[in-house]
Design a protein around this motif. Structure first.
Motif, PDB file in Angstrom:
ATOM      1  N   ARG A 132       0.831  -1.209   0.000  1.00 63.42           N
ATOM      2  CA  ARG A 132       0.000   0.000   0.000  1.00 63.42           C
ATOM      3  C   ARG A 132       0.864   1.257   0.000  1.00 63.42           C
ATOM      4  O   ARG A 132       0.582   2.223  -0.730  1.00 63.42           O
ATOM      5  N   LEU A 133       1.920   1.267   0.804  1.00 64.89           N
ATOM      6  CA  LEU A 133       2.797   2.434   0.864  1.00 64.89           C
ATOM      7  C   LEU A 133       3.453   2.707  -0.486  1.00 64.89           C
ATOM      8  O   LEU A 133       3.493   3.856  -0.948  1.00 64.89           O
ATOM      9  N   SER A 186       2.427   1.736  -3.409  1.00 66.42           N
ATOM     10  CA  SER A 186       1.401   2.090  -4.385  1.00 66.42           C
ATOM     11  C   SER A 186       0.946   3.537  -4.241  1.00 66.42           C
ATOM     12  O   SER A 186       0.834   4.270  -5.230  1.00 66.42           O
ATOM     13  N   GLN A 187       0.700   3.955  -3.001  1.00 64.65           N
ATOM     14  CA  GLN A 187       0.088   5.263  -2.774  1.00 64.65           C
ATOM     15  C   GLN A 187       1.081   6.414  -2.607  1.00 64.65           C
ATOM     16  O   GLN A 187       0.742   7.563  -2.867  1.00 64.65           O
ATOM     17  N   GLU A 188       2.284   6.113  -2.155  1.00 60.90           N
ATOM     18  CA  GLU A 188       3.209   7.187  -1.791  1.00 60.90           C
ATOM     19  C   GLU A 188       4.383   7.381  -2.750  1.00 60.90           C
ATOM     20  O   GLU A 188       5.020   8.429  -2.727  1.00 60.90           O
ATOM     21  N   GLY A 229       5.543   7.685  -6.590  1.00 62.62           N
ATOM     22  CA  GLY A 229       5.106   7.842  -7.966  1.00 62.62           C
ATOM     23  C   GLY A 229       6.074   7.198  -8.942  1.00 62.62           C
ATOM     24  O   GLY A 229       7.209   6.849  -8.590  1.00 62.62           O
ATOM     25  N   GLU A 274       2.516  -4.563  -7.504  1.00 57.05           N
ATOM     26  CA  GLU A 274       3.453  -3.458  -7.667  1.00 57.05           C
ATOM     27  C   GLU A 274       4.743  -3.957  -8.307  1.00 57.05           C
ATOM     28  O   GLU A 274       5.239  -5.044  -7.982  1.00 57.05           O
TER      29      GLU A 274
END
Length: 253
Positions: free
Chosen positions: A94-95, A97-99, A101, A133
């Motif tokens: 999650r980190l 993927s979301q944080e 770029g 990812e």
């Protein structure tokens, strides 16, 4: 492609940071700070201090998240580790993927060295196997508590012609002591060395190595075992946590 740095930040002294690590810090846009609980604020503070000390400019960001806690009462040790690793993999995925770029670099600041008794490398491999990812990663080695212990006591880890064995308190507890010659013990929450006070061993013990709170004790195990146990208990009660490492060495006739 996204990239992840696993940066070994040493055993507690900011001066242990290598030139390679400093360069990696300055190539990173986002740092993941894993919070293991309020009692370890000093460990969080060290990571933040390292970023402020060594990164030129302020074009980076810190993402602080709660690290999943490993359950100690599962059916077996291995089952507990497997569950914990999967929880961490979900969090890391999650980190990233979301944080992070595309074209950016994220980093985990690893206490000591990423290759010695740390799960971060295994977790990243698990994330890649999950397939959601895609990223590359680089491992930057760090100074371990094992190296710091030897340096602070001013000793080599092994004697001439003898091997060195690095293990954990859990594994040492399964020994009868006959195989102890030069044994470095990490992750020992139960003072396992106390089981071997009747053997002719010398101990080099250190806690909070490399920090201002560092404690060093060495001597014949039978003489200093109780002292180490008492000082360790007091230090843990005062700070709420303790990180210690020791070398057990058999005396030669």
């Amino acid at each position: 492609m996204k990239k992840i740095h696993l940066i070994g930040i040493g055993a507690g002294n900011p001066d242990y940071i290598t030139v390679q690590a400093i360069k990696a810090l300055n190539r990173t846009q986002v740092f993941f700070i894993l919070d293991k609980g309020l009692t370890k604020d000093a460990l969080l503070g060290l990571r933040k201090d390292i970023c402020e000390r060594y990164i030129e400019g302020n074009d980076y960001r810190l993402v602080q998240v709660q690290d999943p806690q490993r359950e100690a009462d599962l059916a077996s040790y291995q089952a507990g580790i497997e569950t914990w690793h999967e929880q961490r993999a979900v969090l890391f995925e999650r980190l990233i993927s979301q944080e992070v770029g595309e074209g950016e670099t994220g980093a985990f600041l690893v206490w000591g060295d990423p290759s010695l008794y740390d799960s971060t490398l295994r977790i990243l491999d698990r994330v890649l196997r999950r397939g959601a990812e895609v990223f590359d990663y680089e491992v930057i080695p760090g100074i371990t508590s094992v190296q710091a212990l030897a340096a602070q006591h001013r000793i080599p880890l092994n004697r001439i012609g003898e091997p060195i064995h690095i293990t954990t308190g859990r594994q040492l507890a399964q020994s009868d002591g006959a195989d102890i010659d030069n044994v470095v013990v990490m992750l020992d929450a139960h003072c396992t060395f106390e089981r071997f006070v009747d053997q002719d061993l010398h101990i080099y013990w250190g806690a909070y190595l490399g920090t201002s709170d560092e404690i060093l004790i060495n001597g014949p195990l039978s003489d200093v075992s109780e002292q180490i146990g008492a000082i360790r208990a007091d230090a843990r009660a005062a700070k709420g946590w303790i990180m210690d490492t020791y070398l057990l060495r058999r005396n030669l006739d």
